[in-house]
Structure formats: structure tokens, C-alpha cells
Scaffold this active site. Structure first.
Site, PDB file in Angstrom:
ATOM      1  N   ILE A  12       0.845  -1.206   0.000  1.00 47.15           N
ATOM      2  CA  ILE A  12       0.000   0.000   0.000  1.00 47.15           C
ATOM      3  C   ILE A  12       0.878   1.251   0.000  1.00 47.15           C
ATOM      4  CG2 ILE A  12      -1.932   1.192   1.094  1.00 47.15           C
ATOM      5  CD1 ILE A  12      -2.579  -1.453   2.565  1.00 47.15           C
ATOM      6  N   ASP A  33      12.107   2.355   4.772  1.00 49.85           N
ATOM      7  CA  ASP A  33      11.599   0.983   4.692  1.00 49.85           C
ATOM      8  C   ASP A  33      12.755   0.023   4.911  1.00 49.85           C
ATOM      9  OD1 ASP A  33      10.592  -1.584   3.618  1.00 49.85           O
ATOM     10  OD2 ASP A  33       8.890  -0.362   2.980  1.00 49.85           O
ATOM     11  N   LEU A  35      12.764  -3.049   4.010  1.00 45.81           N
ATOM     12  CA  LEU A  35      12.726  -4.044   2.926  1.00 45.81           C
ATOM     13  C   LEU A  35      12.710  -5.471   3.474  1.00 45.81           C
ATOM     14  CD1 LEU A  35      15.134  -2.407   0.274  1.00 45.81           C
ATOM     15  CD2 LEU A  35      12.651  -2.209   0.440  1.00 45.81           C
ATOM     16  N   ALA A  79       4.417   1.401   7.731  1.00 43.91           N
ATOM     17  CA  ALA A  79       5.357   0.301   8.030  1.00 43.91           C
ATOM     18  C   ALA A  79       4.823  -0.581   9.148  1.00 43.91           C
ATOM     19  CB  ALA A  79       6.709   0.874   8.430  1.00 43.91           C
ATOM     20  N   THR A 122      -5.833  -1.431  10.711  1.00 46.81           N
ATOM     21  CA  THR A 122      -6.621  -2.494  10.078  1.00 46.81           C
ATOM     22  C   THR A 122      -7.945  -2.725  10.805  1.00 46.81           C
ATOM     23  OG1 THR A 122      -6.638  -4.899   9.750  1.00 46.81           O
ATOM     24  CG2 THR A 122      -5.210  -4.090  11.472  1.00 46.81           C
ATOM     25  N   ASP A 123      -8.915  -3.271  10.086  1.00 44.81           N
ATOM     26  CA  ASP A 123     -10.185  -3.644  10.735  1.00 44.81           C
ATOM     27  C   ASP A 123     -10.017  -4.904  11.597  1.00 44.81           C
ATOM     28  OD1 ASP A 123      -9.922  -5.518   8.700  1.00 44.81           O
ATOM     29  OD2 ASP A 123     -11.885  -5.136   7.791  1.00 44.81           O
ATOM     30  N   GLU A 124      -8.864  -5.568  11.471  1.00 46.11           N
ATOM     31  CA  GLU A 124      -8.660  -6.798  12.261  1.00 46.11           C
ATOM     32  C   GLU A 124      -8.581  -6.517  13.761  1.00 46.11           C
ATOM     33  OE1 GLU A 124      -6.058  -9.793  10.767  1.00 46.11           O
ATOM     34  OE2 GLU A 124      -6.128  -9.006   8.741  1.00 46.11           O
ATOM     35  N   TYR A 149      -0.687 -10.406  15.057  1.00 46.79           N
ATOM     36  CA  TYR A 149      -0.681  -9.257  14.140  1.00 46.79           C
ATOM     37  C   TYR A 149      -1.692  -8.209  14.589  1.00 46.79           C
ATOM     38  CZ  TYR A 149      -2.129  -6.419  10.128  1.00 46.79           C
ATOM     39  OH  TYR A 149      -2.490  -5.365   9.324  1.00 46.79           O
ATOM     40  N   SER A 150      -2.956  -8.631  14.749  1.00 47.57           N
ATOM     41  CA  SER A 150      -3.980  -7.625  15.067  1.00 47.57           C
ATOM     42  C   SER A 150      -3.776  -7.053  16.465  1.00 47.57           C
ATOM     43  CB  SER A 150      -5.391  -8.182  14.889  1.00 47.57           C
ATOM     44  OG  SER A 150      -5.561  -9.375  15.595  1.00 47.57           O
ATOM     45  N   LYS A 153      -1.199  -4.365  16.086  1.00 48.83           N
ATOM     46  CA  LYS A 153      -1.790  -3.188  15.423  1.00 48.83           C
ATOM     47  C   LYS A 153      -2.701  -2.438  16.401  1.00 48.83           C
ATOM     48  CE  LYS A 153      -1.405  -1.921  11.766  1.00 48.83           C
ATOM     49  NZ  LYS A 153      -0.396  -1.025  11.133  1.00 48.83           N
ATOM     50  N   ARG A 213     -14.375 -11.374   4.044  1.00 49.01           N
ATOM     51  CA  ARG A 213     -13.643 -10.123   4.256  1.00 49.01           C
ATOM     52  C   ARG A 213     -14.241  -9.061   3.338  1.00 49.01           C
ATOM     53  NH1 ARG A 213     -12.401 -12.986   7.722  1.00 49.01           N
ATOM     54  NH2 ARG A 213     -10.361 -13.762   8.360  1.00 49.01           N
ATOM     55  N   ASP A 271      -7.480 -25.116   7.941  1.00 48.55           N
ATOM     56  CA  ASP A 271      -7.748 -23.699   8.216  1.00 48.55           C
ATOM     57  C   ASP A 271      -6.655 -23.106   9.105  1.00 48.55           C
ATOM     58  OD1 ASP A 271      -9.093 -21.345   8.057  1.00 48.55           O
ATOM     59  OD2 ASP A 271     -10.897 -22.021   9.102  1.00 48.55           O
ATOM     60  N   GLY A 274      -7.396 -20.069  14.727  1.00 54.61           N
ATOM     61  CA  GLY A 274      -8.051 -18.828  15.174  1.00 54.61           C
ATOM     62  C   GLY A 274      -8.544 -17.956  14.033  1.00 54.61           C
TER      63      GLY A 274
HETATM   64  N1  LIG Z   1      -2.779  -5.078   3.012  1.00 56.54           N
HETATM   65  C1  LIG Z   1      -3.941  -4.964   3.617  1.00 56.54           C
HETATM   66  O1  LIG Z   1      -4.939  -5.554   3.181  1.00 56.54           O
HETATM   67  C2  LIG Z   1      -4.089  -4.110   4.852  1.00 56.54           C
HETATM   68  C3  LIG Z   1      -5.351  -4.020   5.434  1.00 56.54           C
HETATM   69  C4  LIG Z   1      -5.501  -3.224   6.567  1.00 56.54           C
HETATM   70  C5  LIG Z   1      -4.445  -2.495   7.070  1.00 56.54           C
HETATM   71  N2  LIG Z   1      -3.218  -2.614   6.487  1.00 56.54           N
HETATM   72  C6  LIG Z   1      -2.118  -1.850   7.071  1.00 56.54           C
HETATM   73  O2  LIG Z   1      -1.549  -1.053   6.051  1.00 56.54           O
HETATM   74  C7  LIG Z   1      -0.143  -0.931   6.254  1.00 56.54           C
HETATM   75  C8  LIG Z   1       0.581  -1.332   4.990  1.00 56.54           C
HETATM   76  O3  LIG Z   1       0.208  -2.661   4.662  1.00 56.54           O
HETATM   77  P1  LIG Z   1       0.815  -3.393   3.394  1.00 56.54           P
HETATM   78  O4  LIG Z   1      -0.142  -4.426   2.984  1.00 56.54           O
HETATM   79  O5  LIG Z   1       1.313  -2.414   2.418  1.00 56.54           O
HETATM   80  O6  LIG Z   1       2.055  -4.093   4.075  1.00 56.54           O
HETATM   81  P2  LIG Z   1       3.413  -4.646   3.437  1.00 56.54           P
HETATM   82  O7  LIG Z   1       3.829  -5.750   4.330  1.00 56.54           O
HETATM   83  O8  LIG Z   1       3.263  -4.885   1.978  1.00 56.54           O
HETATM   84  O9  LIG Z   1       4.402  -3.406   3.606  1.00 56.54           O
HETATM   85  C9  LIG Z   1       4.911  -3.023   4.850  1.00 56.54           C
HETATM   86  C10 LIG Z   1       6.258  -2.389   4.585  1.00 56.54           C
HETATM   87  O10 LIG Z   1       6.775  -1.936   5.842  1.00 56.54           O
HETATM   88  C11 LIG Z   1       8.157  -2.267   5.919  1.00 56.54           C
HETATM   89  N3  LIG Z   1       8.476  -2.425   7.341  1.00 56.54           N
HETATM   90  C12 LIG Z   1       7.924  -3.292   8.212  1.00 56.54           C
HETATM   91  N4  LIG Z   1       8.451  -3.126   9.436  1.00 56.54           N
HETATM   92  C13 LIG Z   1       9.369  -2.126   9.325  1.00 56.54           C
HETATM   93  C14 LIG Z   1      10.252  -1.511  10.223  1.00 56.54           C
HETATM   94  N5  LIG Z   1      10.316  -1.895  11.512  1.00 56.54           N
HETATM   95  N6  LIG Z   1      11.060  -0.536   9.773  1.00 56.54           N
HETATM   96  C15 LIG Z   1      11.030  -0.149   8.467  1.00 56.54           C
HETATM   97  N7  LIG Z   1      10.213  -0.707   7.556  1.00 56.54           N
HETATM   98  C16 LIG Z   1       9.380  -1.676   7.974  1.00 56.54           C
HETATM   99  C17 LIG Z   1       8.298  -3.547   5.126  1.00 56.54           C
HETATM  100  O11 LIG Z   1       9.628  -3.722   4.657  1.00 56.54           O
HETATM  101  C18 LIG Z   1       7.297  -3.351   4.012  1.00 56.54           C
HETATM  102  O12 LIG Z   1       7.875  -2.768   2.878  1.00 56.54           O
HETATM  103  C19 LIG Z   1       0.191  -1.794   7.463  1.00 56.54           C
HETATM  104  O13 LIG Z   1       0.319  -0.975   8.583  1.00 56.54           O
HETATM  105  C20 LIG Z   1      -1.003  -2.713   7.602  1.00 56.54           C
HETATM  106  O14 LIG Z   1      -1.220  -3.083   8.942  1.00 56.54           O
HETATM  107  C21 LIG Z   1      -3.016  -3.404   5.395  1.00 56.54           C
END
Ligand SMILES: NC(=O)c1ccc[n+]([C@@H]2O[C@H](COP(=O)([O-])OP(=O)(O)OC[C@H]3O[C@@H](n4cnc5c(N)ncnc54)[C@H](O)[C@@H]3O)[C@@H](O)[C@H]2O)c1
Length: 334
Positions: A12, A33, A35, A79, A122-124, A149-150, A153, A213, A271, A274
Site C-alpha cells: 500500500i 523501509d 525491505l 510500516a 486495520t479492521d482486524e 498481528y492484530s 496493530k 472479508r 484452516d 483462530g
Molecule cells: N494489506 C492490507 O490488506 C491491509 C489491510 C488493513 C491495514 N493494512 C495496514 O496497512 C499498512 C501497509 O500494509 P501493506 O499491505 O502495504 O504491508 P506490506 O507488508 O506490503 O508493507 C509493509 C512495509 O513496511 C516495511 N516495514 C515493516 N516493518 C518495518 C520496520 N520496523 N522498519 C522499516 N520498515 C518496515 C516492510 O519492509 C514493508 O515494505 C500496514 O500498517 C497494515 O497493517 C493493510
């Protein structure tokens, strides 16, 4: 405006950096990032000369502080460690990135005059809804996170909110549903199913495949964040959804149909422990107050996403060689 986008090489975050480049030409964009498995510098190839990119872990405060000292107006915090299955195997990593690193960012924002900190969540965090109910999550739904994870968050949401109430930092928070679209690594249902179907491999569906979802096209999510960042009210939370509830079987069927593949490619596996049954999101506050409406239907978004994967084989090919298989379904993969 100087804007720091954390996690800007992830799914995102990179879409948001592209969105900013197209819509806010005068913004100076800094991306931090580390990476990890989801982060990919190639996601930023086309904008890399127009942004300032730093590869390090946000927990490394000594590297982060000079960026804040250089003057940051906005922080958009994407991140996070994001894969629920990986969180079941290694919760510590999730606590470090999602909770501790968020606190460092908030503290540096507080101490260095950041004008707005937008926290992406997140909605989680709201737990799980009954499959049969018509309830939806909204901004007043009590938190009930059920995976590491949730839970992490949720912890970061509470921390962000506490910086608003305790220190007066201008914080906004969004809780969104499942995103899909370009640059999503094949650890999530849409790219996994699309890429498996394109290669005539099985689409592994967790459990009975009936868990639901809400699906949000990533560019609609970017538009929502833009609205909240620029027009949202400090201290407020906004739920973001796509208005598209789908279960695993429905997603598999739609992808197989778009690609003209046989329904027999569907394969049911153990599955996730949880596994939450249903998420649904009421985004009426964001619509009412800031004028948000999702613009891409699930069908249309799926077609665009599949086309993107067809056009970007060099991007996804390396992931197929080291495909992540959660421990609970090892031995059941293709
Ligand atoms: N993808 C979804 O469906 C979704 C839904 C709800 C919320 N979110 C939230 O949106 C955000 C982005 O999600 P996404 O799907 O793009 O995730 P993603 O895993 O694709 O990207 C996360 C990025 O953060 C970087 N990162 C992680 N920990 C780090 C750290 N400690 N320092 C520096 N960089 C770090 C990773 O390298 C990665 O590039 C997250 O916070 C996630 O909780 C995502």
C-alpha cells in the site's frame, strides 16, 4: 510540504507514494523501509529519482532522528509486519516493528514539530463478526484483536491515540479492510490465487472457504488516506472499506472465471488457527464527513489487478521461487 512515508516500499505504501507523486507534485517525499519479505525497492523504480529513500529498520532511532531534524510536516505510517500467518510463527518481530517502532516514530514526531501523523491500521483490531449477522465494524466498535498481528496493530492504534490525548500531537487513524491491487506480494489471497491460476496450479482455500472479508481496491484506499491526511479532524479515527464482502470460494471462482480456468483448480486445505470468520466495515463516517466513496468495484478491481500481474511477470517471478507456506499447512501445498 515534507512528508515521511514509512513502509513506502511495501504494497500500500508504494501505491501511496505513486499517488502522491501524481497528485502533489510539490511534496518532498522521504521513504523509510527496511525491505522485509514484503518490501521491494522495485516498487518505487519509476519514482526513485524524485524521492529520498532510506533502507533501515524504524527501531534504529539514531538513523531516524536526523530525518525528523531535517523538518518533516506530515508522517504517513504504513510500516508494519503484516502477514497474520507469520505473526503466529514469530510474534516478537511483530511487537518490535508494530508497537516499539511506532512509539519511536510518535515520540520523534511529537518532539520535532510534525503537523500531522496519520497512522494506517486495520479492521482486524475489532475481532470477528458472526457469519450470519449483518453487523459491521465502525469507529465505536470495541477492540478485540485475536492474532499477534492484530494485537500489535491494536497496541499501535492505542499508542497513536494516546499521543493525541497526552501530548497534543495531531494524530489521525484509519482502520481499513483487505486491500488488493498492484504490487501485492503473493502472500495474500488475491495475488496468490491469480498467480496460481495463471500457472494452472491449485488455489489453496483455507478451511471451508466461507470466511468473509471486505475488499478495498488499493487506489481507493490511497484516496481515502489523502482525504484524512488533508481534511481529517485531529484525534479522529476513520473506518475505510470497499463495500465488497467476499469469501474465499467466491474470490477463487471469480479469478478462475476471469482467467478462463477450470473450477477444479480449487483445493481446500487446513484452516488457519483462530481464523476470524467475518469482517465487514461501515465507512459512512468517512463518506459523510470527508466525501469518500470507493470508486472501483471488486470485479473491475480484480480485472485490473490480474492485468497488472500479467504485464509484470518480472516483478512477481522471483516470489514464486520462494513462496511462503504457513507452518499449519505445510505438506498440503501444491
Ligand atoms: N494489506 C492490507 O490488506 C491491509 C489491510 C488493513 C491495514 N493494512 C495496514 O496497512 C499498512 C501497509 O500494509 P501493506 O499491505 O502495504 O504491508 P506490506 O507488508 O506490503 O508493507 C509493509 C512495509 O513496511 C516495511 N516495514 C515493516 N516493518 C518495518 C520496520 N520496523 N522498519 C522499516 N520498515 C518496515 C516492510 O519492509 C514493508 O515494505 C500496514 O500498517 C497494515 O497493517 C493493510
Amino acid at each position: 510540504m515534507k512528508i515521511l512515508v514509512t513502509g513506502g516500499a511495501g504494497f500500500i505504501g508504494s501505491n501511496f507514494v505513486h499517488y502522491l507523486r501524481q497528485n502533489y507534485l510539490d511534496y518532498q517525499i522521504t521513504v523509510v523501509d527496511k525491505l522485509n519479505q514484503q518490501g521491494n525497492i522495485a516498487n518505487l523504480d519509476s519514482v526513485i529519482n524524485d524521492i529520498s529513500f532510506h533502507k533501515f529498520d524504524l527501531i534504529e532511532e539514531d538513523k531516524l532522528e536526523p530525518i525528523f531534524k531535517s523538518g518533516i510536516d506530515y508522517v504517513v505510517h504504513f510500516a508494519a509486519e503484516t502477514n497474520v500467518d507469520r505473526s503466529i510463527e514469530d510474534p516478537d518481530n511483530f511487537v518490535n516493528s508494530n508497537v516499539l517502532a511506532t512509539n519511536i516514530l510518535l515520540r520523534l514526531s511529537r518532539d520535532n514539530g510534525v503537523k500531522r501523523f496519520h497512522h494506517v491500521s486495520t479492521d482486524e483490531v475489532f475481532g470477528s463478526l458472526e457469519l450470519e449477522s449483518t453487523d459491521k465494524f465502525n469507529e465505536t466498535t470495541p477492540y478485540d484483536p485475536r492474532s499477534p498481528y492484530s494485537a500489535t496493530k491494536a497496541g499501535s492504534d492505542h499508542l497513536a491515540r494516546s499521543y493525541f490525548h497526552t501530548y497534543g500531537l495531531d494524530v489521525t487513524i484509519s482502520n481499513c479492510s483487505n486491500n488488493y491491487g498492484p504490487y501485492q506480494v503473493p502472500e495474500n489471497i488475491v495475488p496468490v490465487f491469480a498467480l496460481m491460476a495463471m500457472q494452472d496450479k491449485s488455489l489453496t482455500i483455507y478451511g471451508d472457504g466461507l470466511s468473509v472479508r471486505d475488499y478495498l481496491y488499493v487506489l481507493d484506499h490511497c484516496r481515502a488516506i489523502d482525504l484524512i491526511l488533508h481534511k481529517g479532524v485531529a484525534g479522529e479515527t476513520y473506518c475505510v472499506g470497499g463495500g465488497e464482502e467476499q469469501n474465499g470460494v467466491q474470490i477463487a471462482d471469480k479469478i478462475l472465471e476471469i482467467l478462463g480456468k477450470q473450477p477444479s483448480l480449487k483445493k481446500f486445505v487446513t484452516d488457519r488457527p483462530g481464523h476470524d470468520r467475518r469482517y465487514a466495515i461501515d465507512y459512512s463516517k468517512l463518506s459523510r464527513e470527508l466525501g469518500y466513496q470507493p470508486s472501483v468495484t471488486f470485479e473491475e478491481g480484480l480485472k485490473q489487478t490480474i492485468q497488472w500481474y500479467k504485464d509484470n511477470e518480472t516483478w512477481w517471478k522471483p516470489y514464486m521461487e520462494k513462496l511462503y507456506v504457513p507452518k499449519f499447512m505445510q505438506g498440503e501445498e501444491n
